[in-house]
Design a protein around this motif. Structure first.
Motif, short mmCIF file in Angstrom:
data_model
loop_
_atom_site.label_atom_id
_atom_site.label_comp_id
_atom_site.label_asym_id
_atom_site.label_seq_id
_atom_site.Cartn_x
_atom_site.Cartn_y
_atom_site.Cartn_z
N ALA A 1 -14.53 -72.29 -69.85
CA ALA A 1 -14.37 -73.53 -70.62
C ALA A 1 -14.01 -74.69 -69.69
O ALA A 1 -13.25 -74.52 -68.73
N GLU A 2 -14.56 -75.84 -69.98
CA GLU A 2 -14.34 -77.02 -69.14
C GLU A 2 -12.86 -77.30 -68.94
O GLU A 2 -12.43 -77.67 -67.83
N ARG A 3 -12.06 -77.10 -69.98
CA ARG A 3 -10.63 -77.42 -69.87
C ARG A 3 -9.88 -76.48 -68.93
O ARG A 3 -8.75 -76.76 -68.53
N HIS A 4 -10.52 -75.35 -68.56
CA HIS A 4 -9.87 -74.40 -67.65
C HIS A 4 -10.69 -74.20 -66.37
O HIS A 4 -10.47 -73.23 -65.64
N ALA A 5 -11.63 -75.10 -66.12
CA ALA A 5 -12.45 -74.99 -64.91
C ALA A 5 -11.61 -75.23 -63.67
O ALA A 5 -10.60 -75.92 -63.69
N ARG A 6 -12.06 -74.60 -62.57
CA ARG A 6 -11.44 -74.78 -61.25
C ARG A 6 -9.96 -74.38 -61.23
O ARG A 6 -9.14 -74.96 -60.54
N GLN A 7 -9.65 -73.35 -62.03
CA GLN A 7 -8.29 -72.82 -62.06
C GLN A 7 -8.26 -71.32 -61.75
O GLN A 7 -7.28 -70.64 -62.02
N GLY A 8 -9.34 -70.79 -61.19
CA GLY A 8 -9.38 -69.39 -60.80
C GLY A 8 -9.79 -68.43 -61.89
O GLY A 8 -9.79 -67.21 -61.66
N VAL A 9 -10.15 -68.94 -63.07
CA VAL A 9 -10.49 -68.06 -64.18
C VAL A 9 -11.80 -67.32 -63.91
O VAL A 9 -11.91 -66.11 -64.15
N GLY A 10 -12.80 -68.04 -63.40
CA GLY A 10 -14.08 -67.40 -63.11
C GLY A 10 -13.95 -66.32 -62.06
O GLY A 10 -14.53 -65.24 -62.19
N ARG A 11 -13.15 -66.58 -61.03
CA ARG A 11 -12.93 -65.56 -60.00
C ARG A 11 -12.25 -64.33 -60.59
O ARG A 11 -12.62 -63.19 -60.27
N ARG A 12 -11.26 -64.56 -61.45
CA ARG A 12 -10.55 -63.42 -62.04
C ARG A 12 -11.49 -62.58 -62.90
O ARG A 12 -11.45 -61.35 -62.86
N LEU A 13 -12.33 -63.25 -63.68
CA LEU A 13 -13.28 -62.51 -64.51
C LEU A 13 -14.26 -61.73 -63.65
O LEU A 13 -14.55 -60.56 -63.93
N MET A 14 -14.76 -62.34 -62.60
CA MET A 14 -15.69 -61.65 -61.71
C MET A 14 -15.01 -60.49 -60.98
O MET A 14 -15.61 -59.42 -60.80
N ASP A 15 -13.78 -60.68 -60.54
CA ASP A 15 -13.04 -59.57 -59.91
C ASP A 15 -12.95 -58.38 -60.86
O ASP A 15 -13.09 -57.22 -60.45
N VAL B 1 -15.04 -57.65 -63.39
CA VAL B 1 -16.37 -57.05 -63.53
C VAL B 1 -16.70 -56.18 -62.33
O VAL B 1 -17.21 -55.05 -62.48
N ILE B 2 -16.40 -56.67 -61.15
CA ILE B 2 -16.67 -55.90 -59.94
C ILE B 2 -15.87 -54.61 -59.92
O ILE B 2 -16.38 -53.54 -59.58
N SER B 3 -14.60 -54.68 -60.33
CA SER B 3 -13.77 -53.47 -60.34
C SER B 3 -14.27 -52.48 -61.38
O SER B 3 -14.23 -51.26 -61.16
N GLN B 4 -14.76 -52.98 -62.52
CA GLN B 4 -15.27 -52.10 -63.56
C GLN B 4 -16.58 -51.44 -63.15
O GLN B 4 -16.90 -50.35 -63.61
N SER B 5 -17.34 -52.10 -62.28
CA SER B 5 -18.64 -51.56 -61.88
C SER B 5 -18.52 -50.42 -60.89
O SER B 5 -19.51 -49.72 -60.62
N MET B 6 -17.32 -50.24 -60.32
CA MET B 6 -17.09 -49.21 -59.32
C MET B 6 -18.05 -49.44 -58.15
O MET B 6 -18.01 -50.48 -57.53
N LEU C 1 -17.28 -63.43 -53.00
CA LEU C 1 -17.06 -62.12 -53.62
C LEU C 1 -18.02 -61.05 -53.08
O LEU C 1 -18.06 -59.94 -53.60
N GLY C 2 -18.76 -61.38 -52.04
CA GLY C 2 -19.61 -60.38 -51.40
C GLY C 2 -21.06 -60.38 -51.81
O GLY C 2 -21.82 -59.50 -51.37
#
Length: 287
Positions: A82-96, A98-103, A122-123
């Motif tokens: 969401a625009e109101r939470h952009a550039r606050q690390g939320v996207g990185r946390r979500l991607m981290d 997903v990556i951990s869930q993918s094994m 993120l590689g």
């Protein structure tokens, strides 16, 4: 009061369901994307959605969808914050997450220029590019006269066999949803053999062409032209830039460039399958 960064780090990430369709579409709209309910519905049905709820009760503050193709590959799409939470690390946390869930499963995604730097951190590495084009198809330059026809239920086995050969992995759960998802689903045929197939599905005011799988460019052109003849909507598609002459033909016939997206992979040297017969993906959900 705005949610603090510390609070954002603590908000739970949960799996999404079809009941979250409206919230996902609202999130798309919040970021200036089309709502794309139809595409969200397919992805949530065929894949696994992840989201973070707004503690203030205003829907989702972040979401993405992962489509699994078995142990060989999973595709990430619709990565939105969401625009109101952009550039606050939320996207990185979500991607981290997903990556951990993918094994150890290799991952792929289509990245916008804005998202690509995060994915590189993120590689993910760029392995190709796709050009998004859109417009009213005019057929100024005719397509080859290759027979195409509507796909039937009897064609499904041959379509799945061809798709697995070209894509490099079994996409049965996604491809079997195409007849209900698409407004048009056509095959190219020669001497009783299916040599290509394509679908056109509704997305807001356009029809999106994808997947587009064909033996050669001539067959791909014929499939596109046959899809275009029965719609008055603008067409949109994403073409691998290595198919330069197909892109030129489409632009000659009325489609114009919109954007380029980077095709990226993680834990994989490149996408499997035969790119020379893979002209457009089923859906593109760049982030």
């Amino acid at each position: 009061m705005p949610t603090s960064i510390a609070t954002l780090d603590q908000l739970p990430i949960r799996c999404l369901s079809s009941g979250d369709l409206t919230a996902c579409a609202d999130l798309s709209e919040d970021r200036g994307w089309p709502r794309e309910e139809h595409k969200w519905g397919l992805l949530l049905a065929a894949g696994t959605g992840y989201g973070i709820d707004d503690p203030a009760g205003n829907g989702l503050i972040a979401a993405c969808v992962v489509t699994s193709y078995g142990p060989g590959l999973a595709a990430i799409g619709m990565v939105l914050v969401a625009e109101r939470h952009a550039r606050q690390g939320v996207g990185r946390r979500l991607m981290d997450h997903v990556i951990s869930q993918s094994m150890d499963i290799p991952l792929t995604l289509h990245a916008t220029p804005n998202g690509q730097p995060l994915y590189e951190q993120l590689g993910f590495v760029e392995t190709g590019r796709a050009e998004m084009i859109q417009g009213h198809f005019t057929l100024r330059e005719p397509a080859p006269e290759i027979r195409t026809r509507p796909a039937t239920a009897e064609d499904l086995h041959a379509i799945l066999r061809l798709d697995t050969e070209v894509f490099g992995l079994d996409r049965t759960p996604m491809i079997t949803r195409l007849p209900a998802f698409a407004d048009q689903f056509r095959v190219a045929e020669e001497n009783g053999e299916i040599t290509g197939y394509a679908a056109a599905w509704p997305n807001m005011e356009t029809h999106v062409i994808g997947p587009l799988i064909a033996r050669d460019e001539a067959t791909a052109r014929s499939l596109v032209a046959s899809l275009a003849t029965v719609t008055d909507r603008p067409l949109r598609t994403d073409i691998d830039v290595r198919h330069a002459s197909l892109l030129t033909w489409l632009k000659t016939n009325g489609l114009a460039p919109i954007a380029f997206n980077a095709v990226m992979v993680r834990s994989l040297p490149g996408l499997p399958g035969d790119w020379s017969r893979r002209f457009a993906p089923l859906t593109v959900a760049a982030g």
